[in-house]
Design a protein around this motif. Structure first.
Motif, PDB file in Angstrom:
ATOM      1  N   PHE A  92       0.761  -1.239   0.280  1.00  0.00           N
ATOM      2  CA  PHE A  92       0.091   0.232   0.190  1.00  0.00           C
ATOM      3  C   PHE A  92       1.059   1.464   0.165  1.00  0.00           C
ATOM      4  CE2 PHE A  92      -2.555  -3.357   2.363  1.00  0.00           C
ATOM      5  CZ  PHE A  92      -2.948  -3.704   1.229  1.00  0.00           C
ATOM      6  N   ALA A 169      -3.220   0.834  -3.678  1.00  0.00           N
ATOM      7  CA  ALA A 169      -2.703  -0.546  -3.789  1.00  0.00           C
ATOM      8  C   ALA A 169      -1.952  -1.178  -4.399  1.00  0.00           C
ATOM      9  CB  ALA A 169      -3.376  -1.792  -2.547  1.00  0.00           C
ATOM     10  N   LEU A 220      -9.232   1.236  -2.765  1.00  0.00           N
ATOM     11  CA  LEU A 220      -8.160   0.418  -2.912  1.00  0.00           C
ATOM     12  C   LEU A 220      -7.663  -0.080  -3.879  1.00  0.00           C
ATOM     13  CD1 LEU A 220      -6.804  -0.896   0.585  1.00  0.00           C
ATOM     14  CD2 LEU A 220      -6.815   1.735  -0.696  1.00  0.00           C
TER      15      LEU A 220
END
Length: 405
Positions: A92, A169, A220
């Protein structure tokens, strides 16, 4: 005189980082030559009580060392960058703070900024019980521990504050592409997306409805693009590589490795990675042409059957010699691979040849014999196989196609 076509390939592996410079050479049988290459051990393992993690700073340090070791004059001629890396894993970062560029000895280099550790494909924090509690994916793959989406689900339950610290991510190779190009969002190919789970390869889309219903942080998830298509262009000069050089969407390392050695579309690639190989064991097994001993070598289980561990059956006192055991182990490894892609399925797909690759195969004559026994196709060994070369080759071919069109 036509301009040289030189591309750079990068592979961010589990234990090492590799880089290779390729040049198009139509007169050479493969159509290219490797001008230079370099590999550096990453030594990136990080303390993680719950599973397998790596320090991204050490991986990027190894990458910088590889690029610094390549000839500067050749780097100045690079017209495309291909990237591949270890699949399934997840890391991340903050999109506006993912890296910091600094002046190196010759040209700018980047270092990780606001990033997490990389949770690798080897991670085992997701137990069978936890995986059973997750929603059923709409995918050709079931979800296993080490898959990016499974890891995010685990963090959502056990470490939600970590997820709140980041807004992007991807895999480690997606991260490198994003940093080189200054991308506003993470970009991922379908190969890596499938390796995360909860991705439908037919519709080329994430299982958004299924994930949203389970509270998954879908913001993400990376955007999807074709593997090897241009993700963007380098935002700065980088190790003598000019600013504005095209960078491909990152490939999976398996696909890049296979691409590096496939001469025809009717070839099937069989890769066996390097393992500890003992010459005395191989010699004993080579003299033992057959055995009744049966070894199932899945010491760590399988992704689809994590609780099915290794076993030894059909044991007799006459089969306990070094030759019998090594022959049975090699046969078990190849039979396990053959069970995933049986002969009949390969035949239906039009496969005409099997290309055996990987350092374990190149060093082990017994494994070669068992591959030939298992696959009734012509089998070719000793091909140059390298994910970094494959990544560079994808960009090389793309560049050549553009020049011809």
């Amino acid at each position: 005189m036509a301009a040289r076509v030189v591309t750079l390939g990068i592979d961010l592996g589990t234990t090492s980082v590799k880089a290779a410079l390729l040049e198009a050479e139509p007169g050479h049988p493969p159509g290219f030559v490797v001008l230079a290459s370099c590999a550096r051990a990453a030594r990136a393992e990080a303390a993680a009580p719950q599973g397998q993690e790596q320090d991204v700073s050490r991986i990027i340090q190894a990458l910088n060392e590889c690029l610094a070791a390549l000839p500067r004059q050749l780097l100045q001629e690079v017209c495309g960058i291909g990237v591949s890396g270890q699949m399934h894993g997840v890391m991340f970062w903050k999109t506006d703070q993912g890296c910091e560029w600094r002046e190196g000895r010759v040209s700018p280099v980047f270092e990780p900024g606001a990033v997490s550790h990389l949770v690798t494909w080897q991670d085992g924090r997701c137990s069978s019980g936890f995986l059973a509690s997750l929603p059923q994916p709409e995918s050709h793959l079931s979800v296993a521990s080490g898959f990016g989406c499974a890891t995010i689900f685990w963090l959502l339950k056990n470490s939600p504050e970590l997820l709140k610290s980041y807004d992007a991510a991807g895999t480690i190779h997606d991260y490198v592409v994003a940093m080189l190009c200054g991308l506003p969002r993470s970009l991922m190919c379908d190969q890596n997306a499938a390796s995360w789970g909860y991705f439908n390869t037919q519709s080329q889309s994430w299982n958004l409805e299924i994930l949203r219903a389970s509270g998954f942080p879908v913001h993400l998830l990376p955007d999807i693009a074709e593997a090897g298509s241009v993700a963007g262009r380098t935002s700065r000069a980088w190790f003598e590589i000019p600013k504005g050089t095209p960078v491909g969407v990152a490939l999976g390392d398996l696909q890049a490795s296979v691409y590096s050695c496939m001469a025809k579309r009717t070839d099937a690639g069989l890769e066996v990675e390097e393992s500890t190989v003992y010459s005395r064991m191989i010699q004993a097994a080579a003299q033992q042409r057959d055995t009744c001993l049966t070894i199932t070598p899945t010491v760590l289980g399988e992704r689809h059957l994590p609780d099915q561990l290794a076993s030894v059956t059909r044991i007799s006192s006459s089969d306990l010699t070094l030759g019998h055991v090594t022959r049975a182990l090699c046969r078990g490894i190849v039979q396990n691979l053959h069970s995933m892609l049986p002969f009949q399925q390969l035949k239906e797909w039009g496969v005409e040849r099997v290309i055996g690759s990987g350092s374990a195969l190149s060093r082990n004559e017994v494994l070669k014999q068992e591959v030939q026994r298992a696959f009734p196709f012509p089998v070719s060994f000793g091909q140059d196989v390298d994910a970094a070369v494959g990544a560079a080759l994808v960009m090389l071919q793309k560049n050549l196609n553009q020049r011809e069109s």
